[in-house]
Write a protein that holds these residues in place. Structure first.
Motif, PDB file in Angstrom:
ATOM      1  N   ARG A 178     -13.274  40.938  31.422  1.00 32.17           N
ATOM      2  CA  ARG A 178     -12.979  41.222  32.640  1.00 32.17           C
ATOM      3  C   ARG A 178     -12.664  42.543  32.854  1.00 32.17           C
ATOM      4  NH1 ARG A 178      -8.523  36.596  33.464  1.00 32.17           N
ATOM      5  NH2 ARG A 178      -7.892  37.586  35.799  1.00 32.17           N
ATOM      6  N   ASN A 179     -12.461  43.146  32.276  1.00 30.17           N
ATOM      7  CA  ASN A 179     -11.496  44.744  32.763  1.00 30.17           C
ATOM      8  C   ASN A 179     -13.400  45.111  32.845  1.00 30.17           C
ATOM      9  OD1 ASN A 179      -9.221  44.618  32.560  1.00 30.17           O
ATOM     10  ND2 ASN A 179      -9.187  45.399  30.676  1.00 30.17           N
ATOM     11  N   LEU A 201     -14.740  44.502  36.220  1.00 33.31           N
ATOM     12  CA  LEU A 201     -14.332  45.149  37.160  1.00 33.31           C
ATOM     13  C   LEU A 201     -15.236  46.513  37.739  1.00 33.31           C
ATOM     14  CD1 LEU A 201     -12.101  45.336  39.550  1.00 33.31           C
ATOM     15  CD2 LEU A 201     -10.030  45.683  37.258  1.00 33.31           C
ATOM     16  N   GLY A 254      -8.662  39.970  43.041  1.00 30.78           N
ATOM     17  CA  GLY A 254      -8.929  39.349  41.128  1.00 30.78           C
ATOM     18  C   GLY A 254      -9.414  38.255  40.930  1.00 30.78           C
ATOM     19  N   ASP A 259     -14.837  36.436  36.510  1.00 30.10           N
ATOM     20  CA  ASP A 259     -13.821  36.531  36.374  1.00 30.10           C
ATOM     21  C   ASP A 259     -12.941  37.889  36.800  1.00 30.10           C
ATOM     22  OD1 ASP A 259     -13.159  33.571  36.885  1.00 30.10           O
ATOM     23  OD2 ASP A 259     -13.249  33.252  34.821  1.00 30.10           O
ATOM     24  N   LEU A 260     -13.004  38.957  38.026  1.00 27.39           N
ATOM     25  CA  LEU A 260     -12.842  39.710  37.717  1.00 27.39           C
ATOM     26  C   LEU A 260     -10.540  39.989  37.628  1.00 27.39           C
ATOM     27  CD1 LEU A 260     -13.750  40.802  40.678  1.00 27.39           C
ATOM     28  CD2 LEU A 260     -14.398  41.536  38.582  1.00 27.39           C
ATOM     29  N   PRO A 261     -10.237  41.201  36.871  1.00 29.77           N
ATOM     30  CA  PRO A 261      -8.769  40.760  35.941  1.00 29.77           C
ATOM     31  C   PRO A 261      -8.077  41.608  38.004  1.00 29.77           C
ATOM     32  CG  PRO A 261      -9.853  43.522  35.330  1.00 29.77           C
ATOM     33  CD  PRO A 261     -10.740  42.203  36.270  1.00 29.77           C
ATOM     34  N   LYS A 262      -6.346  41.082  38.085  1.00 33.78           N
ATOM     35  CA  LYS A 262      -5.715  41.327  39.273  1.00 33.78           C
ATOM     36  C   LYS A 262      -4.832  42.862  38.615  1.00 33.78           C
ATOM     37  CE  LYS A 262      -4.421  36.842  40.804  1.00 33.78           C
ATOM     38  NZ  LYS A 262      -2.869  35.996  41.349  1.00 33.78           N
ATOM     39  N   ILE A 263      -5.855  44.086  39.823  1.00 29.07           N
ATOM     40  CA  ILE A 263      -4.875  45.063  40.052  1.00 29.07           C
ATOM     41  C   ILE A 263      -3.429  45.613  40.609  1.00 29.07           C
ATOM     42  CG2 ILE A 263      -7.461  45.908  39.183  1.00 29.07           C
ATOM     43  CD1 ILE A 263      -7.175  47.165  42.205  1.00 29.07           C
ATOM     44  N   GLN A 303      -4.718  50.274  42.875  1.00 28.04           N
ATOM     45  CA  GLN A 303      -4.563  48.954  43.875  1.00 28.04           C
ATOM     46  C   GLN A 303      -4.055  49.671  45.088  1.00 28.04           C
ATOM     47  OE1 GLN A 303      -4.332  45.610  44.179  1.00 28.04           O
ATOM     48  NE2 GLN A 303      -4.556  45.452  46.227  1.00 28.04           N
TER      49      GLN A 303
END
Length: 726
Positions: free
Chosen positions: A42-43, A46, A104, A116-120, A125
């Protein structure tokens, strides 16, 4: 099929828990690796997405500058249309990508793959928010331009100029923010990768350490278990090597277990028994019947519905003789005693434990004691006979025995080669043996009678087999020797009694057989002389004793046959029997009296139903008319049933039905007097072999006499024997 023993789970509980924990550690490490791999993926997505947004922003600025420099060109030209289309696509891509990075969420690339992108959070952010703010300042102006860019009726120079100016300002901020975001994400991914590697190294180290500990304790426990098993095996081996009995286990397929006592090899007489089939070990060493019964017996032992004590009484291998199969003929057959016991696993019958002992010495001792006991009983029986029977009768019996044996010996010495000659020998021996048995039975010498009966069984078998050979007479020599030995014993006992009695005279014994040229005769012949036996003056008591002798003889046969008989005679005690006819008259009388009781007199129940007294009557009379001596024996029994004789002849295949129906009463009587024919269904000690009447016929013929038979069915039978005195 082998039975699998139940396993005690408590014993292996620690091992099961250790293995489960080991597998849990491996599973946790694999799960963590899968999770971190997903996180790194995922990273990476991103980072790829931020680079894509940055590249798309550069493409937007380039397209705006291109449109600005090409302003005035035909909006429908391929160049303008291609740039406008690309500008519109990149604008939409930047908008959706920045929103996905901020939230994300899931994105889909141009090839249709979803990520799926990770939440930042934190600085990342802030950077994406700054880039989004600059894009929101540029994106409306681009959309305003694109709204009428391809409409030649509307001038869009101002909107293009504004978008280009805004792009000059915003592109720098967007690129800087996205670069910072990429760096933040990359640094974060690198930290996560470092952490993951550390955790993986620690996890692998922990698993390896646990594995070493597990192996150490497991091997130690295994060694302890092996040591216990070895000690138990050693104890079992010591027991198996020490016990004197044969011990082994049998499964359902009758296979011998791998462990058995050392003594078993010597007891069974085989070096290899482990794993062998029990039936193969016994085959040829016991009878096929016993072998089959053994298989069925063990099957019943495995049947849980059959009680062990009940089936144990049916054990076919109780003191069974095991034949020697070795080439060493000096080894005797042995008697073995097998004991079978069930071995249970919980409630299931798992095996059969077999305990086998060599009981040969005990069996031989029992046989020797039994033989000695039989000899003692026989001597007591003979002594009782000597003490209770007139010495003259004993004397006559000993003399007749010697005469019968000598005559049978002479018959055996006669070579005879043709079937006719051999059949003649057989009939002659049969008559002599039956006469001898009759006299012994009359004196209640049951041991004597038993030996004679056994000999008659062999003679009867020879008579029924058809084809004869000289060698088949050989076994008779053993019976002649036994009879001769018994008669010598009687004579010896009589002599001892005479020595101790004041009025007794000397008695001589029959000498042992001497060698002849015939191998059978060598074994059984007797050429001994009899010098008078017990020399006691009986005066007028002889005939009274003879009548008493006949009476006792008749009653004894009647008792064995389940009948009641009364013997009557008014002339036997008043008429003097010529000396040279005393022996044939006595032999014939014995046969006629036996025949009257066995075949003539009915059972009490039958006589009662026919209106006769329960006690049958036999009249024995003798007459001397000067030139002839007559013996008359008459019974009030069932008479001669000629139809029964005819049916028996048909049944035995001597005559066909039509031929038998044509036989007259005289012809049927001749068949009744033929050797080996009897109307009695089952032979026993008293009759049924078809020899008694044959003896009478032979004796009458030998003394040139006459034989007359008169019978009324259901009423009586009378035999009249006429022997010339000269």
């Amino acid at each position: 099929m082998a039975t699998v023993p139940n396993v005690d789970n408590k014993r292996y509980q620690g091992l099961i828990i250790s293995i489960a924990l080991f597998l849990s550690l491996i599973g946790a490490l694999l799960a963590f690796t899968f999770y971190t791999s997903n996180l790194l993926e995922r990273n990476t997505a991103l980072i790829d997405q931020t680079n894509q947004v940055a590249n798309s922003a550069q493409a937007v600025i380039k397209d705006l500058f291109d449109l600005d420099s090409s302003y005035g060109e035909d909006t429908n030209s391929p160049h303008i249309q291609r740039v406008l289309s690309r500008l519109e696509q990149n604008t939409a891509l930047i908008t959706s990508s920045i929103a996905a990075i901020e939230q994300g969420s899931t994105i889909t690339d141009a090839e249709g793959n979803s990520y799926d992108l990770p939440k930042i959070d934190g600085q990342a952010q802030t950077n994406i928010a700054a880039a989004n703010e600059q894009w929101k300042a540029l994106e409306p102006k681009i959309q305003t331009y694109l709204k009428d860019a391809d409409n030649i009726m509307v001038t869009s120079a101002d909107e293009l100029t504004q978008a280009v100016e805004q792009a000059k300002t915003s592109s720098l901020f967007i690129n800087d923010s996205l670069d910072n975001l990429t760096k933040d994400v990359f640094n974060s991914a690198e930290r996560q990768a470092t952490t993951i590697r550390l955790i993986q190294v620690l996890g692998v180290a922990a698993i390896f350490t646990y594995f070493l500990i597990f192996v150490f304790f497991f091997v130690r426990r295994l060694r302890e278990t092996d040591a216990e098993a070895l000690a138990a095996r050693q104890e079992t081996q010591e027991i198996m090597e020490t016990v004197n009995t044969g011990l082994f286990l049998l499964d359902k397929d009758l296979n011998i277990g791998q462990q058995h006592s050392r003594a078993l090899n010597n007891i069974i007489g085989s070096d290899r028994l482990a794993g062998e089939n029990f039936t193969n070990v016994l085959r040829g060493r016991i009878s096929d019947k016993d072998l089959k019964t053994t298989q069925q017996f063990i099957e019943q032992l495995y049947n849980p519905r059959v009680k062990e004590k009940l089936v144990d009484s049916l054990n076919p291998l109780n003191k069974v003789m095991l034949h020697n199969l070795s080439e060493d003929k000096n080894l005797d057959n042995r008697f073995l005693d097998f004991k079978f016991s069930r071995v249970y696993d919980n409630k299931d019958i798992a095996r059969i434990l077999v305990n086998v002992n060599d009981v040969s010495d005990a069996v031989y001792l029992e046989q020797r004691l039994e033989k000695e006991r039989s000899q003692n009983d026989m001597q007591i029986e003979m002594l009782t006979t000597i003490l209770n029977v007139n010495p003259k009768i004993i004397n006559e019996f000993i003399g007749n025995t010697q005469a019968h044996i000598e005559k049978m010996n002479n018959i055996l010495k006669n070579p005879g080669s043709s079937q006719y000659e051999l059949e003649g020998k057989l009939k002659a021996i049969y008559r002599e043996m039956h006469s001898l048995k009759g006299e012994a039975s009359a004196l209640k010498l049951h041991s004597f009678t038993k030996i004679a009966s056994d000999a008659e069984d062999k003679l009867h078998a020879l008579q029924n087999q058809g084809q004869l050979s000289g060698n088949e007479f050989l076994p008779l020599a053993v019976h002649l020797d036994d009879l001769l030995s018994l008669s010598n014993t009687i004579a010896t006992l009589g002599e001892r009694i005479n020595r101790s009695a004041p009025s007794a005279a000397k008695a001589s014994t029959i000498q042992a057989p001497v060698a002849t040229q015939n191998p059978v005769a060598d074994h059984a012949a007797s050429n001994a002389d009899f010098d008078g036996g017990l020399d006691i003056d009986l005066d007028n008591e002889a005939d009274d004793d003879l009548l008493s002798f006949y009476n006792e003889f008749t009653k004894e046969i009647a008792a064995r046959q389940g009948k009641r008989v009364q013997l009557k005679s008014t002339t036997l005690t008043q008429t003097s029997i010529p000396a040279h006819l005393a022996k044939p008259i006595k032999e014939i009388s014995i046969q006629l009296l036996r025949n009257a009781v066995v075949h003539g007199i009915e059972s009490p129940s039958v006589r009662h139903t026919t209106g006769k007294p329960d006690v049958g009557t036999i009249d024995l009379e003798v007459q001397d008319n000067g030139s002839n001596f007559m013996l008359v024996v008459q019974d009030d029994g069932q008479g001669i049933n000629y139809d029964n004789i005819r049916n028996k002849l048909i049944q035995e295949g001597r005559f066909g039905t039509e031929e038998a129906n044509q036989l007259s009463k005289g012809d049927l009587l001749k068949q009744l007097f033929s050797s080996g024919f009897s109307t009695k269904e089952n032979a026993d000690e008293d009759g049924g072999r078809g020899v008694g009447l044959d003896i009478i016929k032979a004796k009458v013929k030998e003394y040139d006499g006459k034989l007359n038979v008169n019978s009324e069915l259901g009423q009586m039978t009378r035999f009249v024997i006429t022997l010339p005195k000269a």
